[in-house]
Every structure is written in structure tokens, then in C-alpha cells.
Design a protein around this motif. Structure first.
Motif, PDB file in Angstrom:
ATOM      1  N   UNK A 199      36.734  45.966  -5.307  1.00  0.00           N
ATOM      2  CA  UNK A 199      35.627  45.811  -6.242  1.00  0.00           C
ATOM      3  C   UNK A 199      34.052  45.498  -5.531  1.00  0.00           C
ATOM      4  N   UNK A 200      33.226  46.028  -5.889  1.00  0.00           N
ATOM      5  CA  UNK A 200      31.922  45.915  -5.537  1.00  0.00           C
ATOM      6  C   UNK A 200      30.932  45.599  -6.368  1.00  0.00           C
ATOM      7  N   UNK A 201      29.945  44.579  -6.507  1.00  0.00           N
ATOM      8  CA  UNK A 201      29.137  44.295  -7.355  1.00  0.00           C
ATOM      9  C   UNK A 201      27.852  44.068  -6.954  1.00  0.00           C
ATOM     10  N   UNK A 202      26.634  44.015  -7.717  1.00  0.00           N
ATOM     11  CA  UNK A 202      25.351  43.351  -6.988  1.00  0.00           C
ATOM     12  C   UNK A 202      24.872  44.069  -6.044  1.00  0.00           C
ATOM     13  N   UNK A 203      24.553  45.476  -6.479  1.00  0.00           N
ATOM     14  CA  UNK A 203      23.669  46.508  -5.530  1.00  0.00           C
ATOM     15  C   UNK A 203      22.553  46.099  -5.401  1.00  0.00           C
ATOM     16  N   UNK A 204      21.838  46.246  -4.209  1.00  0.00           N
ATOM     17  CA  UNK A 204      20.496  46.114  -4.001  1.00  0.00           C
ATOM     18  C   UNK A 204      19.965  46.975  -2.909  1.00  0.00           C
ATOM     19  N   UNK A 205      19.035  48.055  -3.358  1.00  0.00           N
ATOM     20  CA  UNK A 205      18.685  49.059  -2.593  1.00  0.00           C
ATOM     21  C   UNK A 205      17.221  48.573  -1.651  1.00  0.00           C
ATOM     22  N   UNK A 263      28.698  34.166  -1.135  1.00  0.00           N
ATOM     23  CA  UNK A 263      27.433  34.490  -1.784  1.00  0.00           C
ATOM     24  C   UNK A 263      27.299  35.639  -2.830  1.00  0.00           C
ATOM     25  N   UNK A 264      26.236  35.790  -3.328  1.00  0.00           N
ATOM     26  CA  UNK A 264      26.206  36.997  -4.283  1.00  0.00           C
ATOM     27  C   UNK A 264      24.760  37.319  -4.408  1.00  0.00           C
ATOM     28  N   UNK A 265      24.377  38.108  -5.035  1.00  0.00           N
ATOM     29  CA  UNK A 265      23.069  38.611  -5.901  1.00  0.00           C
ATOM     30  C   UNK A 265      22.091  38.865  -4.558  1.00  0.00           C
ATOM     31  N   UNK A 266      22.347  39.792  -3.760  1.00  0.00           N
ATOM     32  CA  UNK A 266      21.394  40.251  -2.492  1.00  0.00           C
ATOM     33  C   UNK A 266      20.138  40.760  -3.336  1.00  0.00           C
ATOM     34  N   UNK A 267      18.919  40.156  -2.496  1.00  0.00           N
ATOM     35  CA  UNK A 267      17.654  40.582  -2.907  1.00  0.00           C
ATOM     36  C   UNK A 267      16.909  40.831  -1.680  1.00  0.00           C
ATOM     37  N   UNK A 309      11.995  42.092   6.772  1.00  0.00           N
ATOM     38  CA  UNK A 309      12.261  42.298   5.747  1.00  0.00           C
ATOM     39  C   UNK A 309      12.825  40.921   5.353  1.00  0.00           C
ATOM     40  N   UNK A 310      13.009  40.460   4.099  1.00  0.00           N
ATOM     41  CA  UNK A 310      13.940  39.321   3.843  1.00  0.00           C
ATOM     42  C   UNK A 310      15.111  39.813   3.040  1.00  0.00           C
ATOM     43  N   UNK A 311      16.241  39.342   3.480  1.00  0.00           N
ATOM     44  CA  UNK A 311      17.495  39.451   2.729  1.00  0.00           C
ATOM     45  C   UNK A 311      17.916  38.058   2.093  1.00  0.00           C
ATOM     46  N   UNK A 312      17.549  37.787   0.848  1.00  0.00           N
ATOM     47  CA  UNK A 312      18.094  36.504   0.285  1.00  0.00           C
ATOM     48  C   UNK A 312      19.196  36.744  -0.527  1.00  0.00           C
ATOM     49  N   UNK A 357      18.180  36.867  -7.863  1.00  0.00           N
ATOM     50  CA  UNK A 357      16.625  37.554  -8.508  1.00  0.00           C
ATOM     51  C   UNK A 357      16.130  38.448  -7.562  1.00  0.00           C
ATOM     52  N   UNK A 358      14.950  38.647  -7.572  1.00  0.00           N
ATOM     53  CA  UNK A 358      14.224  39.868  -7.129  1.00  0.00           C
ATOM     54  C   UNK A 358      12.610  39.630  -6.760  1.00  0.00           C
ATOM     55  N   UNK A 359      12.213  40.123  -5.503  1.00  0.00           N
ATOM     56  CA  UNK A 359      11.019  39.933  -5.140  1.00  0.00           C
ATOM     57  C   UNK A 359      10.153  41.013  -5.123  1.00  0.00           C
ATOM     58  N   UNK A 360       8.829  41.299  -5.622  1.00  0.00           N
ATOM     59  CA  UNK A 360       8.087  42.511  -5.404  1.00  0.00           C
ATOM     60  C   UNK A 360       6.742  41.936  -4.684  1.00  0.00           C
ATOM     61  N   UNK A 361       5.775  42.540  -4.163  1.00  0.00           N
ATOM     62  CA  UNK A 361       4.632  42.269  -3.510  1.00  0.00           C
ATOM     63  C   UNK A 361       3.458  42.521  -4.721  1.00  0.00           C
ATOM     64  N   UNK A 362       2.351  41.829  -4.681  1.00  0.00           N
ATOM     65  CA  UNK A 362       1.312  41.614  -5.862  1.00  0.00           C
ATOM     66  C   UNK A 362       0.206  42.163  -5.071  1.00  0.00           C
TER      67      UNK A 362
END
Length: 322
Positions: A194-200, A247-251, A261-264, A300-305
Motif C-alpha cells: 500500500x501507498x498513499x499521500x503522494x506529493x510531487x 509519519x504521513x502527509x508529505x508536503x 527544498x523543504x520536505x515537511x 497540508x501544502x505550501x506555495x510561494x506568494x
């Protein structure tokens, strides 16, 4: 003829300006817990990617009851569109009080100002045939597929009582209100677990997919590819989290103006959130001592503004709090 040429050159220049990396700060989009009032989208701002302050008093900025079919949303992912001024968000349509195998849908949202959002629900069981044994639809995210010229949404699904979680994909329609075509398998590790929480995140033409090994290790690994839908993935064997805890929910997000880069991720059993730093997206170091938040986020996730977007959000939610 000269006028047409000038117009074309101006359009190219404007496109280049829009594509420039925003340099005004960061927006963190997250939810806060496993109860209906907490399963909602919240915002936080940061000037540097390390120090975050919750907006709106850490209260939801969108009413989950309005946008979802279950009354709750989790795992929000936000993306700036190719035009530089449109934003797409996707989230799990789920209230955990109904059970971890209770949800069948995701929420798609679109905005021009990060404040007002148009939304739609995509229920996999209702939209597609042969989904009677579908158990859950988790953690959708969006990325622009340059080869297809479309926005690709990827998420995990589990079928049957003894099924396993697999990451699927489909393209969003032009209005970002629905999916086109049938879901196809996106990623499944070689160990067939099983694999979940994909983040690219993309770096130098290579796509890095961070994912959780659900139910076997409960940590984050990475696989890479040069073509999103080729099915050709190179998997790193090691776990990337810098903690022995589950852990889960990579962002993942790039720091403005830096090759860092930040991996949280969510250290969910300990009610903590950890930030790590990397330059190559393979090797990471924990930077907990450098990070501060006046709230406790979940996946959650982060974007630049841009500076204008940052100031507008800060002012709007300060005024809303009065």
C-alpha cells in the motif's frame, strides 16, 4: 503586420513575467484534526518558509459543509496554475467520524484571489462503473503535465476489504470542476504494498514523488520519473523522514531564490509536524529548531506568494477577525 508582431512579443513578455517565481512569502494550507470542526481548510503565512503565523485565528477559511458531501475536508493541496494568477485546490471529502473507509469523493476548488473559491465534488463511486467495492479516496493532489498540456490529479484508492491502497490519476477538465476519462494507475511500488499521500515536486526535469508506505513502515519514500504517465519509476530504498516515529502527509516546496527544498510531514501519533531541508531531494536534515508555528497543522501544502498576494491575504483575514 508590425502591430501584430508587437502584440505577440508583448504577450510573450507578459507570459514570462507571470511565470517568474513569486517572492513575497509563503501560504500554508492545512487542516487541524479528526473532528468535524477541525476537518476544514485553514491558512497560515510565512515570510521565509520557516516561521508561520495562522490567519483567521486558526479558524477555517472555507466552510466544509458548503463544499463537501460529508461535511468535512482533509489533506488540502494547493497549486498555482500556469497562468500565474489562477489557483487550484483539491482535498479529501471526508469526515473521519464516519470511519477511515467511509469516503468516496474528492473536492475540486478554483480561485482567482485565494479568498473566494468555486467548488465541485467528484464522487468516484457515482461517476464511474465497477466501483461497488470502493472503500476510500484519499489525499488528492494536482500537477501540470507538460507533455499532455493538462492538469493531472493523482490520489490513492482502496478497493475491497482486503484491498491495498494504490495511487491513481486522471486529468481535470478545462473548468477544473470534474475529471476526464477513467482513473488509471499512476504509481504502485515494486513491493506491491500500500501507498498513499503522494506529493510531487519537479527539479531539473525530474519528477520526485514522495509517498507514504501505508500500514508497513508508515514512513515516506521517494520515486522519480521523467514522464508522469510513463509508469517508469526509479525507487529510492530508504525512508526520508528524520524521525523514528510514524509519519504521513508529505508536503514539499522550494525556498524562494534558493536551490533548497523543504520536505515537511505530519508526525501524527505524536501530534507534531516536522520540517526537513534538502538540496538534492534525496538526503534530508531535520530543522525543527529553525521552524516556528502558532498552530498545529495536519497534512497540508505550501506555495510561494507574490508580495501583493501576501499583503492582501494578511489584511483580509485581519479585517475578518475584527
Amino acid at each position: 503586420m508590425k502591430k501584430l508582431l508587437l502584440t505577440a512579443l508583448l504577450a510573450i513578455c507578459m507570459g514570462s513575467l507571470q511565470a517568474a517565481e513569486p517572492d513575497g512569502g509563503y501560504l500554508f494550507v492545512y487542516f487541524t484534526g479528526n473532528h468535524i470542526p477541525q476537518e476544514a481548510i485553514c491558512y497560515a503565512l510565512s515570510p521565509d518558509g520557516y516561521h508561520f503565523h495562522a490567519l483567521n485565528g486558526n479558524k477555517p477559511v472555507i466552510d466544509s459543509k458548503v463544499i463537501s458531501s460529508t461535511g468535512g475536508v482533509r489533506d488540502p493541496h494547493i497549486l498555482r496554475a500556469q497562468d500565474g494568477k489562477t489557483f487550484y485546490m483539491v482535498a479529501t471529502d471526508m469526515a473521519s467520524c464516519n470511519g477511515w473507509d467511509s469516503n468516496r469523493a474528492m473536492v475540486l476548488l478554483k480561485s482567482k484571489d485565494l479568498i473566494h473559491w468555486k467548488s465541485s465534488v467528484v464522487n468516484m463511486q457515482k461517476k464511474y462503473s465497477d466501483q461497488e467495492d470502493l472503500k476510500r479516496v484519499w489525499a488528492p493532489q494536482t500537477i501540470y503535465d507538460k507533455e499532455a498540456g493538462k492538469y493531472l490529479i493523482y490520489w490513492s484508492m482502496k478497493h475491497g476489504e482486503k484491498g491495498i491502497d494504490i495511487i491513481y490519476y486522471a486529468y481535470a477538465n478545462k473548468d477544473f470542476t470534474d475529471l476526464e476519462g477513467e482513473p488509471k494507475q499512476f504509481f504502485f511500488p515494486k513491493d506491491k504494498k500500500s501507498c498513499i499521500d503522494g506529493d510531487i515536486v519537479e527539479k531539473d526535469g525530474l519528477y520526485y514523488l514522495f509517498y507514504k508506505t501505508e500500514g508497513h513502515g508508515n514512513g515516506i519514500k521517494v520515486a522519480t520519473t521523467r514522464s508522469l504517465t510513463s509508469g517508469q519509476w526509479q525507487e529510492d530504498p530508504d525512508y526520508k523522514q528524520q524521525t523514528p516515529e510514524a509519519v504521513e502527509g508529505a508536503g514539499t516546496f522550494k525556498l524562494i531564490g534558493q536551490d533548497k527544498y523543504i520536505l515537511m510531514y505530519d508526525v501524527y501519533m505524536k501530534k507534531k509536524y516536522q520540517f526537513t531541508e534538502t538540496s538534492d531531494l534525496h538526503h534530508f536534515k531535520a530543522i525543527d529548531h529553525e521552524v516556528s508555528m502558532d498552530f498545529h497543522p495536519r497534512h497540508g501544502t505550501v506555495i510561494a506568494l507574490t508580495k501583493k498576494e501576501y499583503a492582501k491575504l494578511k489584511k483580509y483575514y485581519q479585517d475578518e477577525a475584527k
